[in-house]
Structures are given as C-alpha cells and as structure tokens.
Design an enzyme around this catalytic site. Structure first.
Site, PDB file in Angstrom:
ATOM      1  N   ASP A   1      -1.498   3.794  -0.315  1.00  0.00           N
ATOM      2  CA  ASP A   1      -1.688   4.964  -1.192  1.00  0.00           C
ATOM      3  C   ASP A   1      -1.255   4.676  -2.633  1.00  0.00           C
ATOM      4  OD1 ASP A   1      -2.667   6.458   0.936  1.00  0.00           O
ATOM      5  OD2 ASP A   1      -0.683   7.174   1.508  1.00  0.00           O
TER       6      ASP A   1
ATOM      7  N   ASP B   1       4.675   7.895  -7.370  1.00  0.00           N
ATOM      8  CA  ASP B   1       4.487   8.738  -6.184  1.00  0.00           C
ATOM      9  C   ASP B   1       4.839   8.010  -4.885  1.00  0.00           C
ATOM     10  OD1 ASP B   1       3.727  11.160  -4.963  1.00  0.00           O
ATOM     11  OD2 ASP B   1       1.760  10.355  -4.476  1.00  0.00           O
TER      12      ASP B   1
ATOM     13  N   LYS C   1     -12.234   7.087  -1.203  1.00  0.00           N
ATOM     14  CA  LYS C   1     -11.669   7.982  -2.202  1.00  0.00           C
ATOM     15  C   LYS C   1     -12.629   8.021  -3.390  1.00  0.00           C
ATOM     16  CE  LYS C   1      -6.808   7.438  -0.954  1.00  0.00           C
ATOM     17  NZ  LYS C   1      -5.422   7.148  -1.419  1.00  0.00           N
TER      18      LYS C   1
ATOM     19  N   ALA D   1      -9.792  -0.769   3.640  1.00  0.00           N
ATOM     20  CA  ALA D   1      -9.916  -1.132   5.052  1.00  0.00           C
ATOM     21  C   ALA D   1      -8.815  -0.469   5.870  1.00  0.00           C
ATOM     22  CB  ALA D   1      -9.848  -2.649   5.208  1.00  0.00           C
TER      23      ALA D   1
END
Length: 532
Positions: A419, A399, A226, A331
């Site tokens: 996440d 979220d 990311k 990972a």
C-alpha cells in the site's frame, strides 16, 4: 566578594569550554577521522569479501555526500545495468531449504488446480442457468499454465525477499499484468467486508472508498487495480491531512521500482496498464453491486464510484476516456490459507486525528522504550522498521500505520512494503518526521547504508536509475522530473541523518553488519527495463 566573582567566572568559562569540546571539537575530530580514507566505500575495489564465507565488511571510511562531488564522465551506458552488476547487488544468499521457502513445491500447483476446477464448475452452472432463462452469456477463455508467471513468483518467495534479484518470472509477470486478458473483476476482500456500511463519523475512512478492484487474468493470476485519481503534475494540497490524501496509481508503480533499486524487494511486482472499464470490468464482473455503481457521464464517458455509502456519489467517480482508464496492477501475494500473514501496528504510527499526537512525536527518547518491547528487543525487526522508514521517506509516504509479515518466517522475517499509493504526493516538501525511527534509534543495516551511498554517487545517481527503470513501464513517464529530483535531495538527508548519529555515537554502535559473500560473476536481468 571580588574573589567569589572570579571563582564564578572561572567555573562558567570551564563549563563553556567543556561543552564546546564535547559537542563541537570532538565531533569535528571524529569526522576528520571518518573522512580520512582515500577509497570510496562503495567501489568494487573496496568491497572486501572473505574467501571462505562469513560476513563481508565493506569499509565505511569516507562520509562524503556523493551528490555534492564533481560529476564523473558519463560513457553513455546504462546506469541501471552498471548498478545491478555492482558487487553490492550480487550478494549471495545461502542455499534455500524448506524452512527458508514460503511455499513447498506442490502447494501453489495444487491450489491452482483447485481454483481452475472451481471456476469450470461455476461457469458450467452459470451457462446452464443462462440457457434456461434464454440469456446469452459471454464466454471467457481460461488457460491452465503450469509455467504461469504468477505461479513462479509465489514459488520463489523466500525468507530473504519476495523475489530473487535475477528471477526471470518477475519481468514476465509485469508483461502479463500489462497485456493478459481479464476474465473477472470484483471488489477486494477488505471492501467486501465493509458490506457498504461505512461510518461517516470516522476521521480515517475504511479502505472501501479507495476505488480498488481485484482483476483475474486468463491464467488465473490476480492483480489489484487502482485507477488514476490525480494527474502526474498535481501535488497534494497543503491543507490535506495525510489520512485523507488521494491514492495515486503511479505511486504504486514507482514504489515497486524504487524498492527493487534499493534491493529490498519487499514490494510485490506492479505494472501500469490502460484498462477498458467497460470491457474489462463491467462486462466481466459477476458482482451485481459492482455493476450498480457504473454510469455514463454527460461527456459520454464510462464511470464508476466506490461502494462506501458516504462516497456513493458521481462527483467521487473515476471515468474512462471514454472507456480507457489508467491504473496500476499489483500482483497478489499467495492466498492467506497457504501463506498466513499478520498485520502489526507500526510503533511510529501517526495519530490519525486532526489534533492528537503520538508519543514518538513528543518524546525524542521514544526508541529507548521500543527497544525494551517484544519483538523489537532482539533480532532484525527494529532494523527492518528503519529500512521501511527510509523507503517511506524517499517516497514521502506518511501513511504507514501497519506493516505485514509472513508468519512462517517468524520475528526476523522481512516486512512487506504494501500500500504505497499515498507516496509521491509532494515533491516540494520533505517530511522529516517519517525518518523518526532512524533519527531516534540511530541504527541502520550496513547493507542498506552502503547501497544508499552508492546511489548518491553521480555514476549511479538515484534519480537517473529510477528514470531509466520507470521507462520500462507502459504508462511512462510515471514520475515527473521534480519528483525524481526530490529523491536525490531526500537521499542526501538520509545520509546526513546517519552521519549525525555516527558522529554522536560512533560507527560501531550505529552500523550493523549483515552481509554474506558476493557472487563471483554478477548476473544482470535487464528485461524489466525494456518496453513491456
């Protein structure tokens, strides 16, 4: 008439006195009783363990919020080492049988051999086709390593956590993700599933616009990349909804370290890395769609943008400087073919609309409904949800619409904290609604509570051990000082929420015992905090 007025006045005074007694005097008396202990509930001398197994029951007699007490003298030693040598971080788990291990001994190795064989066949055919077309292709050296760190990580996953407290494979895996050569880059599976067709009318956009890639290392370990989208000192704008917030690479890194410090160990290992987007993405990818989104900016920087059509524009791109780009590498978990997982909607999910509200946001007794539903009506699932809400509150992540579990471990398996990139967006604001599972259900694991109390003490202060742990990452400083300070402030609010529940309902109702016995000699793995 006079007599009736006197009776009415007497009844009113009686009602006021009764309410004052129940809501004011009794809680104060109860808090005095809870605060009468002289021993710290987190100290090793007060951590009582049975000699022949069973449940440990550290006392919770002192409800002082440790962040408000006087500072203890600092001897200059490592707070992180002292934390991990504490008995609370040396709780012994039972000997693992086959049912407690996610994978059987030969499963990861067999999967590894098949992947290597498939790669070699594919590269052989590719080289033959390139030779016939008189095209030169770059060879990427691969290694078959039975001792690969990602292989050890997968083999070590149990029904208790993703990794053991002193697993030597984890610091090695962090080093490998930071240093090892990248041999392949591709879109992640969820982005491939979109096939570029995104519904622009959706309020919550599919994950394809988040600019994440799957990178394969030379030992066939995989990590999700990311890229950096926001500077460390930038806060999420006030007018942003949580579901359109940017994903932050440093939030993924910090979430892994916080999860480890809280002793949850439910976040896969994450390492920061400077990625050469030309040499380690563009030149190694075999996906033509990924190649097509690369371009050179007017400043001569290499950039790329997401696959989703509504953001296929250069203004949404991320750029190297000119080629190097910060990012997080998480990972990968074992393949779903070996270790199936299911995704379950969070009972406290948010509305993900501009004006709608969920039931839990308007009904303070919502938890009573959840407790009647499977799988929250028995076992640890609800307590694990509350653990996750505490973790999310500390990171300020709003979220958490779904969570995942390994199907093998059934209803009592731990929740995966995946996440976390939308955390650490605002250090100046504490979103108390994230704590709704705790404040509405008034339940918490004893192990979670006493570790939180420990991290509120000056000698183990959460911000200090987080700062020290994050120094081991190559992209330090991962968090700015305001974000570290926010951790201490939010921790106090969690403890106050528990304290209010105990005053109202009593310790026996609120705090659930879940300990097993401590190991005799604490073992400390300090490699994670060293420079990788």
């Amino acid at each position: 008439m006079m007599r009736r007025d006197r009776l009415l006045l007497a009844a009113t005074l009686t009602a006021i006195f009764s309410a004052d007694l129940y809501f004011v005097l009794l809680p104060k008396l109860r808090s005095v009783g809870l605060g009468s202990g002289d021993l710290c509930p987190c100290g090793s001398d007060n951590f009582t363990l049975p000699r022949h197994g069973g449940l440990a029951t550290p006392q919770l007699s002192n409800w002082t919020l440790y962040g408000t007490t006087s500072e203890l003298a600092d001897d200059g030693g490592s707070k992180l080492e002292r934390l991990f040598s504490h008995p609370l971080y040396n709780i012994e788990i039972p000997v693992l049988g086959s049912e407690e291990r996610l994978l059987q001994a030969e499963q990861p190795m067999e999967y590894y051999r098949k992947k290597v064989a498939h790669w070699e066949r594919h590269m052989h055919l590719r080289n033959e086709a390139a030779a016939l077309s008189n095209i030169t292709v770059t060879e990427h050296g691969v290694t078959f390593d039975p001792e690969a760190s990602w292989l050890k990580f997968h083999s070590g996953i149990s029904s208790y956590a993703l990794y053991s407290r002193n697993d030597p494979a984890i610091p090695k895996l962090l080093k490998d993700m930071h240093r090892m050569s990248v041999i392949s880059a591709d879109y992640t599976q969820d982005e491939k599933a979109l096939k570029g067709a995104c519904d622009c009318t959706q309020v919550v956009k599919p994950s394809g616009h988040h600019l994440k890639l799957a990178l394969k290392m030379q030992d066939f370990g995989k990590a999700m990349f990311k890229p950096m989208r926001q500077q460390r000192d930038e806060e999420t704008p006030e007018d942003f909804f949580y579901f359109v917030d940017l994903q932050r690479h440093n939030a993924e890194i910090a979430a892994f370290h916080l999860d480890r410090i809280l002793d949850f160990r439910r976040v896969p290992p994450v390492a920061g890395r400077l990625v050469n987007v030309s040499g380690e993405v563009l030149l190694v990818t075999q996906n033509e769609h990924l190649r097509a989104v690369f371009f050179t900016s007017p400043a001569n920087n290499t950039c790329f943008f997401a696959k989703c059509l509504y953001v296929c524009k250069t203004e949404y791109a991320v750029c190297g400087g000119p080629d190097l780009l910060e990012g997080s590498l998480s990972a990968y978990l074992p393949s779903l073919s070996m270790a199936p997982r299911i995704s379950i909607s969070n009972p406290w999910t948010r509305s993900y609309t501009f004006s709608g509200r969920e039931e839990w946001e308007v009904n303070p007794f919502y938890c009573d409904t959840v407790k009647q539903q499977y799988p929250y009506n028995s076992g640890n699932r609800l307590l694990n949800i509350i653990d996750m809400s505490i973790f999310d509150f500390l990171t300020s992540n709003m979220d958490r619409h779904h969570y995942e579990i390994f199907t093998k471990f059934g209803d009592d398996g731990f929740l995966l904290h995946l996440d976390n990139a939308r955390g650490f967006g605002k250090h100046s604001q504490d979103e108390m609604s994230i704590l709704a599972p705790l404040s509405q259900c008034c339940m918490i694991k004893r192990s979670t509570l006493v570790r939180l109390q420990l991290l509120a003490r000056p000698e183990f202060r959460l911000s200090d051990v987080m700062r020290e742990s994050l120094k081991g990452d190559s992209l330090q400083p991962v968090l700015t000082e305001p974000h570290l300070s926010a951790l201490d402030r939010r921790l106090q609010k969690v403890l106050r929420a528990v304290q209010r529940c105990v005053r109202r309902l009593g310790e026996e109702y609120v705090i659930t015992k879940d300990f097993v016995k401590s190991t005799g000699t604490p073992q400390i793995n300090t490699e994670m905090r060293k420079d990788r």
